[in-house]
Design a protein around this motif. Structure first.
Motif, PDB file in Angstrom:
ATOM      1  N   ALA A  25      74.008 -47.380   9.625  1.00 10.97           N
ATOM      2  CA  ALA A  25      74.145 -46.972   8.233  1.00 10.97           C
ATOM      3  C   ALA A  25      73.576 -48.030   7.300  1.00 10.97           C
ATOM      4  CB  ALA A  25      75.609 -46.724   7.898  1.00 10.97           C
ATOM      5  N   GLU A  26      72.892 -47.599   6.281  1.00  8.42           N
ATOM      6  CA  GLU A  26      72.297 -48.510   5.316  1.00  8.42           C
ATOM      7  C   GLU A  26      72.980 -48.360   3.958  1.00  8.42           C
ATOM      8  OE1 GLU A  26      68.144 -48.280   4.837  1.00  8.42           O
ATOM      9  OE2 GLU A  26      67.672 -49.160   6.765  1.00  8.42           O
ATOM     10  N   VAL A  27      73.229 -49.478   3.331  1.00  7.17           N
ATOM     11  CA  VAL A  27      73.648 -49.505   1.938  1.00  7.17           C
ATOM     12  C   VAL A  27      72.501 -50.134   1.172  1.00  7.17           C
ATOM     13  CG1 VAL A  27      75.286 -50.455   0.280  1.00  7.17           C
ATOM     14  CG2 VAL A  27      76.075 -49.765   2.548  1.00  7.17           C
ATOM     15  N   THR A  28      71.918 -49.413   0.260  1.00  9.27           N
ATOM     16  CA  THR A  28      70.808 -49.946  -0.533  1.00  9.27           C
ATOM     17  C   THR A  28      71.319 -50.289  -1.925  1.00  9.27           C
ATOM     18  OG1 THR A  28      69.197 -48.625   0.687  1.00  9.27           O
ATOM     19  CG2 THR A  28      68.494 -49.510  -1.429  1.00  9.27           C
ATOM     20  N   LEU A  29      71.249 -51.545  -2.252  1.00 11.39           N
ATOM     21  CA  LEU A  29      71.761 -52.044  -3.525  1.00 11.39           C
ATOM     22  C   LEU A  29      70.616 -52.221  -4.519  1.00 11.39           C
ATOM     23  CD1 LEU A  29      74.250 -54.724  -2.141  1.00 11.39           C
ATOM     24  CD2 LEU A  29      74.780 -52.386  -2.899  1.00 11.39           C
ATOM     25  N   ARG A  60      71.773 -53.392   7.761  1.00 15.13           N
ATOM     26  CA  ARG A  60      72.670 -52.367   7.207  1.00 15.13           C
ATOM     27  C   ARG A  60      72.792 -52.475   5.689  1.00 15.13           C
ATOM     28  NH1 ARG A  60      78.050 -53.098  10.112  1.00 15.13           N
ATOM     29  NH2 ARG A  60      78.637 -51.205   8.972  1.00 15.13           N
ATOM     30  N   ILE A  61      72.540 -53.664   5.133  1.00 18.46           N
ATOM     31  CA  ILE A  61      72.476 -53.811   3.672  1.00 18.46           C
ATOM     32  C   ILE A  61      71.025 -54.065   3.296  1.00 18.46           C
ATOM     33  CG2 ILE A  61      73.244 -55.092   1.644  1.00 18.46           C
ATOM     34  CD1 ILE A  61      75.692 -55.994   3.195  1.00 18.46           C
ATOM     35  N   GLN A  62      70.498 -53.184   2.482  1.00 20.41           N
ATOM     36  CA  GLN A  62      69.137 -53.336   1.972  1.00 20.41           C
ATOM     37  C   GLN A  62      69.196 -53.509   0.455  1.00 20.41           C
ATOM     38  OE1 GLN A  62      66.334 -53.334   3.859  1.00 20.41           O
ATOM     39  NE2 GLN A  62      67.325 -52.837   5.821  1.00 20.41           N
ATOM     40  N   PHE A  63      68.116 -54.020  -0.113  1.00 19.30           N
ATOM     41  CA  PHE A  63      68.042 -54.243  -1.557  1.00 19.30           C
ATOM     42  C   PHE A  63      66.770 -53.618  -2.118  1.00 19.30           C
ATOM     43  CE2 PHE A  63      70.749 -57.523   0.120  1.00 19.30           C
ATOM     44  CZ  PHE A  63      71.715 -57.730  -0.851  1.00 19.30           C
ATOM     45  N   GLN A  64      66.892 -53.034  -3.272  1.00 19.03           N
ATOM     46  CA  GLN A  64      65.739 -52.522  -4.007  1.00 19.03           C
ATOM     47  C   GLN A  64      65.702 -53.221  -5.357  1.00 19.03           C
ATOM     48  OE1 GLN A  64      63.333 -50.105  -2.970  1.00 19.03           O
ATOM     49  NE2 GLN A  64      62.334 -50.982  -4.766  1.00 19.03           N
ATOM     50  N   PHE A  65      64.611 -53.930  -5.618  1.00 14.16           N
ATOM     51  CA  PHE A  65      64.515 -54.697  -6.857  1.00 14.16           C
ATOM     52  C   PHE A  65      63.854 -53.883  -7.966  1.00 14.16           C
ATOM     53  CE2 PHE A  65      66.063 -58.848  -5.810  1.00 14.16           C
ATOM     54  CZ  PHE A  65      65.977 -58.900  -4.438  1.00 14.16           C
ATOM     55  N   TYR A  66      64.421 -54.035  -9.160  1.00  9.60           N
ATOM     56  CA  TYR A  66      63.880 -53.404 -10.353  1.00  9.60           C
ATOM     57  C   TYR A  66      63.699 -54.498 -11.414  1.00  9.60           C
ATOM     58  CZ  TYR A  66      65.184 -49.041  -8.092  1.00  9.60           C
ATOM     59  OH  TYR A  66      65.289 -47.998  -7.188  1.00  9.60           O
ATOM     60  N   SER A 252      83.443 -50.230  -2.290  1.00  6.06           N
ATOM     61  CA  SER A 252      83.108 -49.134  -1.366  1.00  6.06           C
ATOM     62  C   SER A 252      82.501 -49.614  -0.053  1.00  6.06           C
ATOM     63  CB  SER A 252      82.125 -48.174  -2.040  1.00  6.06           C
ATOM     64  OG  SER A 252      80.823 -48.754  -2.122  1.00  6.06           O
ATOM     65  N   LEU A 253      82.105 -50.890  -0.005  1.00  3.08           N
ATOM     66  CA  LEU A 253      81.480 -51.401   1.217  1.00  3.08           C
ATOM     67  C   LEU A 253      82.512 -51.513   2.339  1.00  3.08           C
ATOM     68  CD1 LEU A 253      79.346 -54.355  -0.252  1.00  3.08           C
ATOM     69  CD2 LEU A 253      78.513 -52.099   0.442  1.00  3.08           C
ATOM     70  N   PRO A 254      82.092 -51.248   3.577  1.00  3.12           N
ATOM     71  CA  PRO A 254      82.989 -51.527   4.710  1.00  3.12           C
ATOM     72  C   PRO A 254      83.389 -52.996   4.715  1.00  3.12           C
ATOM     73  CG  PRO A 254      81.047 -50.301   5.426  1.00  3.12           C
ATOM     74  CD  PRO A 254      80.793 -50.713   4.002  1.00  3.12           C
ATOM     75  N   ASP A 255      84.536 -53.289   5.296  1.00  2.00           N
ATOM     76  CA  ASP A 255      85.073 -54.656   5.269  1.00  2.00           C
ATOM     77  C   ASP A 255      84.078 -55.681   5.792  1.00  2.00           C
ATOM     78  OD1 ASP A 255      87.386 -53.666   4.226  1.00  2.00           O
ATOM     79  OD2 ASP A 255      88.564 -53.815   6.078  1.00  2.00           O
ATOM     80  N   ASP A 256      83.388 -55.343   6.896  1.00  2.00           N
ATOM     81  CA  ASP A 256      82.485 -56.332   7.494  1.00  2.00           C
ATOM     82  C   ASP A 256      81.278 -56.599   6.599  1.00  2.00           C
ATOM     83  OD1 ASP A 256      81.560 -53.723   8.044  1.00  2.00           O
ATOM     84  OD2 ASP A 256      80.440 -54.409   9.804  1.00  2.00           O
ATOM     85  N   LEU A 257      80.796 -55.567   5.896  1.00  2.00           N
ATOM     86  CA  LEU A 257      79.655 -55.772   4.999  1.00  2.00           C
ATOM     87  C   LEU A 257      80.087 -56.507   3.728  1.00  2.00           C
ATOM     88  CD1 LEU A 257      77.595 -52.453   5.261  1.00  2.00           C
ATOM     89  CD2 LEU A 257      77.433 -54.544   6.623  1.00  2.00           C
ATOM     90  N   ARG A 258      81.292 -56.200   3.267  1.00  4.32           N
ATOM     91  CA  ARG A 258      81.807 -56.908   2.102  1.00  4.32           C
ATOM     92  C   ARG A 258      81.962 -58.399   2.407  1.00  4.32           C
ATOM     93  NH1 ARG A 258      85.478 -53.365   0.813  1.00  4.32           N
ATOM     94  NH2 ARG A 258      87.265 -54.431   1.722  1.00  4.32           N
ATOM     95  N   LYS A 259      82.373 -58.704   3.639  1.00  2.16           N
ATOM     96  CA  LYS A 259      82.517 -60.109   4.035  1.00  2.16           C
ATOM     97  C   LYS A 259      81.160 -60.829   4.021  1.00  2.16           C
ATOM     98  CE  LYS A 259      84.490 -63.209   7.529  1.00  2.16           C
ATOM     99  NZ  LYS A 259      83.348 -64.129   7.508  1.00  2.16           N
TER     100      LYS A 259
END
Length: 350
Positions: A25-29, A60-66, A252-259
């Motif tokens: 799963a990816e979270v794109t910030l 699993r965590i991705q970033f999109q820059f603006y 909203s992030l899963p605990d491991d991703l928030r860590k």
């Protein structure tokens, strides 16, 4: 029996697929800020930070820059964009929203610090202790200061107090506006992206800005003179910045991703940012100015002492403002800021 086996296989296959999808799963910030993509902010600070988090999260965590306000709005609206979820993460100046973050503005007081690395850590500690109310609408990831602001002028150098007379100088916030006026010039408040046009059209004769924005704005092509503070003396002022996240997105992030986000945020990230602004930012600014044949004038210590005496008159204004916002004993808070900065200055290699 055959039907049961088929049902079990279906259930097993579904479970495996669910597990696999969760793992991938990816979270794109969405990261929003007001400077160009090639600025030190994105290239040297935010991008390496994001890449480290992406690597530690196995993608699993991705970033999109603006950059350059590509999600719309104006720089002063960035903090509310983080609050409202227009962006997931913003990099911005609390000082753009006048009077809203008085505690953070302590770090922008004149002649407060020699070092961004020290003050950035002090700012994190101070806001962690006292700033929850001011920043209740966002989740802070880092606090930092730019390199020290200096004077950039187009037509004449500023070498003494008398040189301020008749100049229109860009200011960033209420504190710099007051200081410029007290030094004898006319302040003109505007966000950083408006500075090049204002200089080109003669709306301002110069700007109070750190070296870090010089490459992004090509400021070295618009001015001829740069006035720095005396060696070993505090900078004219610093600009305080925050890296802030939408609280709902963070929660909203899963605990491991928030860590992973937590492990790459806070005082250490603030220190890293301050170090970037203390070192390569200033070197780059000097090289660009020298490449154009611009003059870099270093203020004598005795002249700076006159400027500093004027700057200290702003202490009472800050104290009254923070107390009017419900904070007790503004004088003690300002002293705490100075003590924190000094304690971190003492820890730096000399």
């Amino acid at each position: 029996m055959h039907k049961l086996s088929k049902a079990l296989l279906t259930l097993l296959a579904t479970s495996v697929m669910t597990w696999a999808n969760a793992d991938e799963a990816e979270v794109t910030l969405k990261v929003h800020h007001f400077l160009p993509a090639h600025s030190v902010t994105q290239a040297d600070f935010l991008k390496p930070w994001a890449e480290k988090i992406t690597a530690e999260s196995n993608g699993r965590i991705q970033f999109q820059f603006y950059p350059s306000m590509q999600l719309g709005g104006t720089p002063p609206q960035l903090i509310d964009q983080a609050r409202d979820g227009v962006a997931d993460i913003v990099w911005t100046l609390p000082g753009y929203t006048s009077g809203r973050f008085p505690l953070a503005s302590a770090f922008e007081m004149p002649f407060m610090s020699h070092s961004s690395e020290a003050s950035s850590q002090a700012m994190w500690d101070f806001l962690e202790a006292h700033g929850q109310k001011e920043f209740a609408d966002v989740h802070l990831l880092a606090t930092h200061l730019t390199d020290g602001a200096l004077l950039h002028t187009a037509k004449k150098p500023v070498r003494s107090l008398s040189d301020f007379r008749g100049l229109k100088l860009r200011s960033a916030n209420r504190i710099s506006t007051k200081l410029i006026s007290m030094l004898g010039a006319t302040p003109v408040a505007m966000p950083v992206p408006q500075v090049p046009e204002a200089l080109s059209k003669g709306v301002v004769d110069g700007a109070v800005l750190p070296w870090d924005v010089v490459p992004a704005l090509k400021l070295q092509e618009l001015v001829k003179y740069h006035t720095e503070m005396a060696p070993g003396q505090p900078a004219l002022m610093h600009t305080a910045l925050v890296l802030a996240m939408n609280p709902a997105k963070y929660a909203s992030l899963p605990d491991d991703l928030r860590k992973i986000i937590d492990d790459n945020s806070g005082r250490e990230l603030s220190r890293q940012a301050g170090h970037i602004w203390d070192t390569n930012v200033i070197e780059t600014g000097h090289k660009l100015a020298q490449s154009r044949g611009n003059e870099i004038y270093v203020l004598p210590a005795e002249e700076q002492a006159k400027w500093m005496a004027i700057g200290r008159k702003l202490d009472n204004d800050w104290i009254k403002e923070v107390e009017s916002k419900g904070n007790d004993n503004g004088a003690a808070l300002l002293q705490e800021v100075r003590d924190l900065i000094e304690s971190y200055n003492a820890k730096l290699p000399h």
